[in-house]
Design a protein around this motif. Sequence first.
Motif, short mmCIF file in Angstrom:
data_model
loop_
_atom_site.label_atom_id
_atom_site.label_comp_id
_atom_site.label_asym_id
_atom_site.label_seq_id
_atom_site.Cartn_x
_atom_site.Cartn_y
_atom_site.Cartn_z
N PRO A 342 -90.89 54.47 81.20
CA PRO A 342 -92.27 54.97 81.29
C PRO A 342 -92.57 55.96 80.17
CG PRO A 342 -91.19 55.07 83.44
CD PRO A 342 -90.13 54.70 82.44
N ASP A 343 -93.79 55.91 79.69
CA ASP A 343 -94.21 56.78 78.58
C ASP A 343 -94.42 58.21 79.10
OD1 ASP A 343 -95.70 58.18 76.71
OD2 ASP A 343 -96.68 56.37 75.95
N PRO A 344 -93.62 59.17 78.58
CA PRO A 344 -93.75 60.54 79.08
C PRO A 344 -95.13 61.14 78.86
CG PRO A 344 -91.84 60.30 77.62
CD PRO A 344 -92.61 59.03 77.53
N SER A 345 -95.81 60.73 77.78
CA SER A 345 -97.13 61.32 77.53
C SER A 345 -98.14 60.80 78.55
CB SER A 345 -97.59 61.05 76.10
OG SER A 345 -97.77 59.67 75.91
N ILE A 346 -98.00 59.52 78.94
CA ILE A 346 -98.91 58.98 79.95
C ILE A 346 -98.61 59.63 81.31
CG2 ILE A 346 -99.58 56.91 81.23
CD1 ILE A 346 -99.17 55.31 78.68
N ARG A 347 -97.33 59.81 81.58
CA ARG A 347 -96.96 60.47 82.85
C ARG A 347 -97.53 61.89 82.91
NH1 ARG A 347 -93.23 58.37 86.11
NH2 ARG A 347 -92.59 60.43 86.82
N ALA A 348 -97.46 62.59 81.77
CA ALA A 348 -97.99 63.96 81.73
C ALA A 348 -99.51 63.96 81.90
CB ALA A 348 -97.60 64.62 80.41
N GLU A 349 -100.16 62.97 81.29
CA GLU A 349 -101.63 62.88 81.43
C GLU A 349 -102.01 62.64 82.89
OE1 GLU A 349 -103.61 59.97 78.91
OE2 GLU A 349 -102.50 60.80 77.19
N VAL A 350 -101.28 61.74 83.53
CA VAL A 350 -101.58 61.43 84.94
C VAL A 350 -101.31 62.66 85.81
CG1 VAL A 350 -100.82 60.09 86.95
CG2 VAL A 350 -101.28 58.93 84.78
N ALA A 351 -100.21 63.37 85.53
CA ALA A 351 -99.90 64.58 86.32
C ALA A 351 -101.01 65.60 86.17
CB ALA A 351 -98.56 65.17 85.86
N SER A 352 -101.49 65.75 84.95
CA SER A 352 -102.57 66.71 84.71
C SER A 352 -103.85 66.28 85.43
CB SER A 352 -102.79 66.82 83.19
OG SER A 352 -104.01 67.42 82.91
N ALA A 353 -104.15 64.97 85.37
CA ALA A 353 -105.35 64.46 86.06
C ALA A 353 -105.21 64.65 87.57
CB ALA A 353 -105.55 62.99 85.72
N ALA A 354 -104.00 64.35 88.10
CA ALA A 354 -103.78 64.49 89.55
C ALA A 354 -103.94 65.95 89.98
CB ALA A 354 -102.38 63.98 89.92
N ALA A 355 -103.56 66.87 89.09
CA ALA A 355 -103.68 68.30 89.42
C ALA A 355 -105.13 68.76 89.46
CB ALA A 355 -102.89 69.13 88.41
N ARG A 356 -105.98 68.14 88.63
CA ARG A 356 -107.37 68.60 88.64
C ARG A 356 -108.28 67.69 89.49
NH1 ARG A 356 -106.65 66.49 83.36
NH2 ARG A 356 -108.12 64.82 82.93
N GLY A 357 -107.67 66.74 90.19
CA GLY A 357 -108.46 65.93 91.11
C GLY A 357 -109.23 64.82 90.42
N ASP A 358 -108.70 64.34 89.31
CA ASP A 358 -109.31 63.22 88.58
C ASP A 358 -108.47 61.98 88.89
OD1 ASP A 358 -110.11 61.32 86.77
OD2 ASP A 358 -109.81 62.56 84.99
N PHE A 359 -109.10 61.00 89.53
CA PHE A 359 -108.32 59.85 90.00
C PHE A 359 -108.70 58.55 89.31
CE2 PHE A 359 -108.45 62.94 93.50
CZ PHE A 359 -107.11 63.24 93.54
N ARG A 360 -109.28 58.64 88.13
CA ARG A 360 -109.67 57.40 87.42
C ARG A 360 -108.45 56.56 87.05
NH1 ARG A 360 -113.36 60.10 82.97
NH2 ARG A 360 -111.60 61.55 83.13
N TRP A 361 -107.31 57.21 86.81
CA TRP A 361 -106.09 56.50 86.41
C TRP A 361 -105.57 55.57 87.51
CZ3 TRP A 361 -102.10 57.45 89.71
CH2 TRP A 361 -102.24 58.60 90.52
N VAL A 362 -106.04 55.78 88.74
CA VAL A 362 -105.53 54.98 89.87
C VAL A 362 -105.82 53.49 89.66
CG1 VAL A 362 -105.86 54.55 92.35
CG2 VAL A 362 -105.61 56.89 91.52
N THR A 363 -106.93 53.21 88.98
CA THR A 363 -107.26 51.81 88.73
C THR A 363 -107.23 51.48 87.23
OG1 THR A 363 -109.58 52.49 88.87
CG2 THR A 363 -108.64 51.44 90.82
N ASP A 364 -106.41 52.25 86.50
CA ASP A 364 -106.29 52.04 85.05
C ASP A 364 -104.94 51.35 84.78
OD1 ASP A 364 -105.94 52.17 82.34
OD2 ASP A 364 -106.44 54.30 82.16
#
Length: 385
Positions: A342-364
Motif C-alpha cells: 500500500p502507498d504510504p502517502s495515500i494511507r496518510a491522506e486517508v488517515a488525515s481525511a478520516a480525522a477531519r471527517g471527510d469520507f469521500r475516499w470511501v468510494t474512491d
Amino acid sequence: MTDTTAIPLYVNGPVQNGVFSLASAPGKAVGIRLAAALNALTGQAPVAHLWNTVTLAGDQRHRTAHRQDFPGLPRAEREARQIAAKYTPGPLPQSGVLTDADPAVAVLARTVLEDLLAHGTVRLEEDTVHLCARCGHMTGTGACRACGAAQALPARRRLLTHLLADAPGLPLEPEDFHAFRARPPAQLLHAARDVPDRLLLCRTRAHGIRLGWLGLDDAFVLDPRTGLHLACLAAAHHRGAARPVMALTDGPAAHIAAYGAPVRRFRGTQLRYLLHGRIPYDPPLLDQSFGIHRLAPELREPFTHWYLPLCAARERAGISPARLPALVKFWRRAHLRRPDHPDPSIRAEVASAAARGDFRWVTDISALPHVLPTRPPHRGRAPRR
Ligand SMILES: [Zn+2]
C-alpha cells in the motif's frame, strides 16, 4: 511528531442496554463499528464501547427479573451480564466497555458539576414537581411512564437545573458537529433547540449517578442524556484525548444534544458529534448481493462490520437497500485492486481525511484499496502497515 490530542477520538453514541445481541440487531452496532474503523485508520488504539444503562426499561427489567432469577444480584452486575450477552458468541471487546453509571463517570460528573455550579451554568433550585402516587417517578402530565398509574402528587424537591439563558450559545450549533464541509440538517438543529428554557438535569431512576452530595433526594440521578455525554468524556479522559467525537444518527442527536450542551466543553476538552446514516442490515438482501457478485466469504464480515459503517458516515441520509449490490460490487473491486505494498502517502491522506471527517475516499477506487483492513475489524486490529 503527531500530537495525539489533536486527533479526534471516535466513540460510539447512545446504545441502550436492552435485550438483544449485536448479531441479531447489527443496526445498533453501527456507531461502535464506525468508531472502531476510524480510530484504527487514524492510528489510534481501540476505545471502550459505551452502553447506556440508566433507563426506565432497565429499572423495570431489574424489578421483574429480581423476582425470577438470581435474587440479590446487584443492578450493575445485571447490566454487566446483559452487556456481555450482546457480544455472544464472541468475547467482550479487548478495549472494554463503559456504562453511563460507571464509577469513573460518577467521579467525572462530580468534577464537572462542581465547575458548572461555580460558574452558574447549572443551579440547585427548590421547586414543585409531580411524583407518581404509586411509584414516586417524576412525571409530566398524563400517566406515569414508569408504572402507568394515573395519579401524581405535587411535592417540593431540590433539583439540578440548567437555564438556556445561562449558556453562551444555543443548545446545538453547527460547530458542535465534526465533519468536513458538512452542514447539520436544519431540522435537527431546530429539533434540538426545541426544549424548555429550563432543563431539569435530574431524573427519578433506580440506577445511575446519584446526586445526594448536592443535597438531592435519593430517588434522583443525573439525567441520562447528560450522563451519556459524560461517559464519552470519561472515555476520552482515560485516553488523554481532548477531542472526543460521538458517532450517532440524527434522531438520538436531536434527543440528547440540549442535555449535553452544559458539558460538551469542559476544561479544554470539546465533544462533537459525527452524524451517520442507517444501514439496511437485511440478511437475505446481503446474501443475495454477495451471491450476485461472488464475494469471497472472508470478505463478507469486513464488508458489514467495516465498510458499511464507513459508507454510513458518507451517506448521512442512510444507505438505501437498493445501493447494497453496488457497494458489494465496489468492495470486491477494491480487493481485486489491493496492492501488495500500500502507498504510504495515500494511507496518510486517508488517515488525515478520516480525522477531519471527510469520507469521500470511501468510494474512491484509487484510495480504498490502500487502506483495506487485514483482520476482522471488530477485534480492533489496526490495518496492515
Ligand atoms: Zn408510577
